[in-house]
Design an enzyme around this catalytic site. Structure first.
Site, PDB file in Angstrom:
ATOM      1  N   ASP A  36      13.343 -39.771  39.697  1.00 42.29           N
ATOM      2  CA  ASP A  36      13.787 -38.429  40.082  1.00 42.29           C
ATOM      3  C   ASP A  36      14.432 -37.689  38.911  1.00 42.29           C
ATOM      4  OD1 ASP A  36      12.803 -38.931  42.562  1.00 42.29           O
ATOM      5  OD2 ASP A  36      14.677 -38.683  43.655  1.00 42.29           O
ATOM      6  N   ASP A 274      -1.729   9.431  30.633  1.00 45.02           N
ATOM      7  CA  ASP A 274      -2.402   8.163  30.389  1.00 45.02           C
ATOM      8  C   ASP A 274      -2.326   7.251  31.608  1.00 45.02           C
ATOM      9  OD1 ASP A 274      -3.694   6.393  28.262  1.00 45.02           O
ATOM     10  OD2 ASP A 274      -2.130   5.097  29.089  1.00 45.02           O
ATOM     11  N   GLY A 409      -6.604   2.900  30.099  1.00 48.27           N
ATOM     12  CA  GLY A 409      -7.361   4.017  30.641  1.00 48.27           C
ATOM     13  C   GLY A 409      -8.561   4.427  29.826  1.00 48.27           C
ATOM     14  N   LEU A 410      -8.344   4.818  28.573  1.00 49.57           N
ATOM     15  CA  LEU A 410      -9.462   5.281  27.763  1.00 49.57           C
ATOM     16  C   LEU A 410     -10.426   4.150  27.466  1.00 49.57           C
ATOM     17  CD1 LEU A 410      -8.230   7.813  25.087  1.00 49.57           C
ATOM     18  CD2 LEU A 410      -9.989   8.110  26.845  1.00 49.57           C
TER      19      LEU A 410
END
Lengths: 520, 427
Positions: A36, A274, A409-410
């Site tokens: 343990d 953007d 995005g672009l």
């Protein structure tokens, strides 16, 4: 008996260790078998702690079972006291020791140790890690905190942060700053950073900030009742929640609400053009209840995503998560079964996952980007840099970390326009992901590691779909022209569209009819 | 003629008194072995019958290696299972039926005992027998213990392999059996060297698949590739197979000694042995010498972990020029580790088991240049200014035989080189 592949939470004694390891001057004597002790490495490796957790394990073996495990416990407790001289000791049993019924609490009390000894009852076969942390902190507070004169100035205790917590280290700093801006100082931060003597003076604060209900709600309730300290209900993750939190603190204390927004960038970043491409991104949110509730709100209200599914693995938070899901028009997934979460994600085909490290692996397998929002933690969740989730900087961090896994995005448009370019083809993936060519998602089933393919594996792409419709070759080729990050959704939408209309074969026309149908 | 390793003039460590202390042992349990065994045996599934702690251990030890659906899992005991044992057997049947229905590719199923299943005396051998009958012939069900009360770390592999020996078919064929789960690339190298000496047929335990025709009997001689296989050794002996004692194949000397023990048994011509081993030996020596530049004259302290400690100390002291301060192992099985003890020069403290707090006191007082220890201790010791090598990497990395000897030395030299490279303190 329940078949489990991966677990979101450890056993309850690991929760107790998170409390003990976050504190100073406290020692945990744990009746537990050899082996343990693996739990130490969670703290020394994942969290990179530079000291061992303050835990003494009795590490009994089979040969001790017939003999005297009780004496073994007493010796371990005495040695631990002599060596570490703690201000207080917590004692308990792990799952195996619970079965041999030695009663560590009772034994420790009879030993006459000169410091407070706090026994823990953590039912290993019923409860889990978060319960263990919550219960342990509650028992420590109950044993040590007393009503006392309030500080002259308005002060708060910050409660809930533990060792191995998701960004707890940085959240403490951020919440302290929020309060400081309102002229409120911090009395005690607990359990992390506090000692037993600090716990004893928690009663001096005017109220408690409950940072993580998972680990401190029981203590918060007890202090409300016994120490007459109100506590905050709002967890300040995200812009809206941070504002609500400030309003709540103002209401509790009578102080004028104030928030210094000069560093807050999320709102403008989210409004700037953007970010338009984030609109309506379909996200699935999963983790511990607190982080899921916060993330779902941020996703919808502050990022403009569409939340298509949400849930949590800790049943203790099922009620509020179900309520919010209902408000979102969804049914919450409340489960600690990793395979069920995977099936849910697969069925929903979200464009992004806000999840834990486990969902990150699901995402890797299914080709879905994932940002991590919650424990269970991984070494990556302890960044060297300041990276809170709460407060003003926390909101900024959320924006960055959630946007990062997405194709920008672009770039999304460029990938689409130049999909046949030999360097800039869709399978090349997003440039900020290392720039290496990766196979289309159908083939990345093994990305999480060298896992073998097994018969019947869900990742196998069949021409005959699960809906029983067939893709004609032309349509299949057209589908491949669609950028990889939306291809899964397009495939699924088209199949659903075809099935609903009883169309047996998908042609190029079917594909575009479906596209028009689902256009938004 | 190949020069075989010489024994130290001052005498080895075989008869050095062993320091034994009892206290907290900072070690893994045997369940950890499942992490590498399930990669090695490709049609096997390991089902731990245990608690949430067992599942959490496997997950933590597996680290980032989260597979979609790994070939191991945990049947977590719940409150209801603890109430009556008859129920637990039924429940187990249900779990196994569910599992086998979903994974028809599984040919071997191991029921793995844990601390809780052993404390409640859940009879897994009875369960394995029943399930073997039920699922024959497509699946063979075996059981072994990986519990912390019975096993330490690598003993889990030993228990697993030992459980396979009694059900191996009987064969009287003269054959060489290599015992121990090694990475495929390493195993192929070893077999390649032995076959080049004309030795064969060569079999391997564990075989990658249950269907591989592996038998055992009085014609079998076997060589262990790992020092922790005591129970497997006994089980093979009971089947009439004969052990070839040898140093373990770490480094140039260990590999040469190990190969020589087998070559002698198979009457390999010394000239052929030299011809086969000369080139890889030279490569190994060259590769070791690069890392040895860093290690030479440095001191090393071993905490008990994998039972590889004694062979590794032998390698580091004899081939890399290090001084061993303390070499401790969870268990010392002289029948297996004897040849390595003979070669390890007298001097270091040899200890078995541990009281971790007392051992940390000794390490901090000795301030070794390099401490080999488990993951729970490494960062705390580094924070004290002691360079460490985490021991688990030695089990997960290909380190056996000639071609890996340089990599093995490199695992130890890297922490020291790193400490030299970093310029982080204020001037």
């Amino acid at each position: 008996m329940k078949l489990t592949v991966w677990t979101y939470e450890g056993p309850p004694h690991v929760g107790a260790m998170r409390v003990a390891t976050g504190m100073t001057g406290l020692h945990y004597v744990l009746h537990a078998p050899q082996g343990d002790t693996y739990a130490d490495l969670l703290f020394t490796m994942i969290e990179r702690r530079n000291h061992r957790p303050p835990v003494t394990y009795t590490t009994f073996q089979a040969r001790d079972l017939g003999a005297d495990t009780a004496n073994l416990f007493k010796t371990a407790a005495q040695d631990a006291y002599d060596r570490f001289k703690p201000e207080a000791i917590i004692v308990g049993a792990s799952c195996t020791a619970e079965l041999i019924q030695d009663d560590p609490g009772g034994m420790a009390e009879t030993m006459g140790l000169p410091v407070p000894v706090i026994p823990l009852e953590l039912p290993s076969y019923q409860r889990k890690e978060n319960f263990g942390a919550d219960e342990t902190f509650f028992q420590i507070v109950k044993a040590l905190a007393r009503p006392m004169e309030r500080t002259k100035q308005i002060t708060a205790n910050l409660i809930g942060p533990t060792a191995l917590g998701f960004r707890h280290r940085d959240d403490i700093q951020e919440v302290t700053a929020l309060l400081s801006d309102m002229g409120i100082s911090v009395n005690v931060v607990a359990p992390m950073t506090s000692s037993p003597s600090d716990i004893a003076r928690m009663g001096a604060a005017h109220f408690n900030v409950l940072m993580y209900p998972e680990t401190a709600e029981t203590a918060a309730r007890w202090m409300e009742r016994e120490l007459d300290q109100p506590y905050t209900r709002v967890v300040p993750i995200g812009v809206g929640a941070t504002r609500d939190f400030i309003a709540e603190v103002a209401k509790i204390t009578g102080v004028v609400p104030y928030m210094d927004e000069s560093r807050l960038r999320l709102p403008w970043y989210s409004k700037s053009v953007d970010s338009t491409y984030l609109t309506g991104k379909r996200v699935f949110v999963f983790g511990d209840g607190t982080h899921v509730l916060a993330a779902a709100r941020v996703a919808r209200d502050e990022m403009g995503f569409e939340v298509v599914g949400m849930g949590c693995y800790n049943r203790e938070m099922a009620r509020p998560v179900r309520a919010m899901a209902k408000d979102f028009g969804l049914t919450a997934t409340i489960t600690d079964d990793y395979l069920e979460v995977e099936r849910t994600i697969e069925a929903l085909q979200p464009e992004m996952i806000l999840g834990t490290q486990m969902e990150r692996h699901i995402g890797k397998r299914l080709g879905i980007p994932c940002a991590v929002i919650s424990a269970p933690v991984h070494v990556q969740d302890f960044p060297a840099r300041y990276s809170p989730q709460m407060g003003i900087e926390g909101a900024n961090v959320l924006f960055d970390t959630w946007v990062h896994p997405l194709v920008m995005g672009l770039e999304e448009h460029l990938l689409h326009m130049f999909r046949d370019d030999f360097e800039f083809h869709d399978a090349a993936g997003a440039s900020h992901h290392g720039g290496h060519t990766k196979p289309a998602p159908q083939e990345v089933a093994d990305a999480g590691g060298p896992a073998p393919q097994t018969p019947g594996s869900i990742s196998e792409e069949k021409k005959n779909t699960s809906f029983g419709v067939i893709w004609l070759d032309d349509a299949e080729r057209e589908l491949k022209k669609i950028p990889f990050f939306v291809r899964g959704k397009a495939r699924r939408n088209t199949e659903t569209f075809a099935t609903e209309r009883g169309v047996a074969e998908i042609s190029v026309d079917t594909l575009y009819e479906a596209k028009a149908h689902y256009a938004r | 003629m190949t020069e075989l390793p010489r024994l130290p003039a001052s005498g080895g460590c075989r008869d050095t008194p062993i320091l034994k202390q009892r206290g907290q042992r900072e070690v893994f349990c045997g369940l950890t072995g499942i992490i590498w065994l399930h990669r090695k045996m490709q049609d096997a599934f390991f089902l731990v019958i245990g608690s949430r702690t067992c599942a959490h251990l496997l997950q933590s030890a597996a680290g980032v290696m989260i597979f979609a659906e790994p070939r191991f899992g945990t049947a977590i005991l719940e409150e209801t299972d603890l109430a009556g044992l008859a129920d637990a057997q039924d429940e187990l049947d249900k779990v196994v039926d569910e599992l086998l229905a979903r994974r028809p590719d599984i040919k071997q199923l191991f029921l793995v005992g844990s601390c809780p299943s052993e404390v409640i005396k859940l009879d897994l051998s009875k369960a394995a027998e029943r399930m073997t009958q039920r699922h024959a012939p497509s699946v063979r069900v075996l059981n072994f213990s990986g519990s912390g009360i019975e096993t330490t770390f690598t003993q889990g592999e030993d228990a697993c392999l030992a459980s396979m020996v009694p059900v191996l078919p009987k064969t009287d064929e003269r054959q060489l059996l290599l015992v121990g789960a090694l990475p495929d690339v390493v195993e192929e190298q070893a077999i390649g060297l032995l076959e080049a000496m004309g030795i064969g047929p060569i079999k391997v335990l564990p075989a990658p698949r249950a269907s591989d025709d592996l038998g055992v009997g009085t014609g079998t001689v076997y060589a262990l590739t790992q020092p922790f296989l005591g129970d497997t050794h006994d089980a093979l002996t009971r089947r009439g197979a004969r052990h070839l004692p040898a140093p373990f194949p770490f480094g140039d000397e260990g590999t040469t000694g190990w190969l020589a023990a087998i070559a002698t048994e198979f009457n390999v011509d010394p000239a052929l042995f030299e011809k086969v081993t000369a080139a890889p030996r030279a490569r190994a020596r060259k590769a070791i010498s690069q890392a040895a530049e860093t290690l030479n004259g440095k001191s090393v302290f071993f905490f008990p972990d994998s039972q590889l400690e004694i062979p590794l100390a032998r390698f580091l002291t004899r081939e890399c020029g290090m001084d061993a301060i303390e070499v401790s192992a969870p268990f010392i099985h002289k029948g297996i580790i004897g040849p390595d003890l003979d070669m390890l020069a007298e001097g270091p403290t040899i200890s078995e088991g541990q009281d971790v707090d007392l051992q940390l006191d000794r390490a901090r007082a000795a301030r070794p240049d390099l401490t080999v220890c488990g993951l729970g201790l490494a960062n705390p010791l580094e924070a004290d200014g002691l360079a460490t090598k985490w021991a688990i990497e030695l089990v997960f990395t290909p380190v056996h035989f000639y071609e890996q000897a340089g990599d093995l030395a490199g695992l130890f030299s890297r922490p020291l080189r790193r400490a030299d490279l970093l310029k982080l303190e204020a001037p």
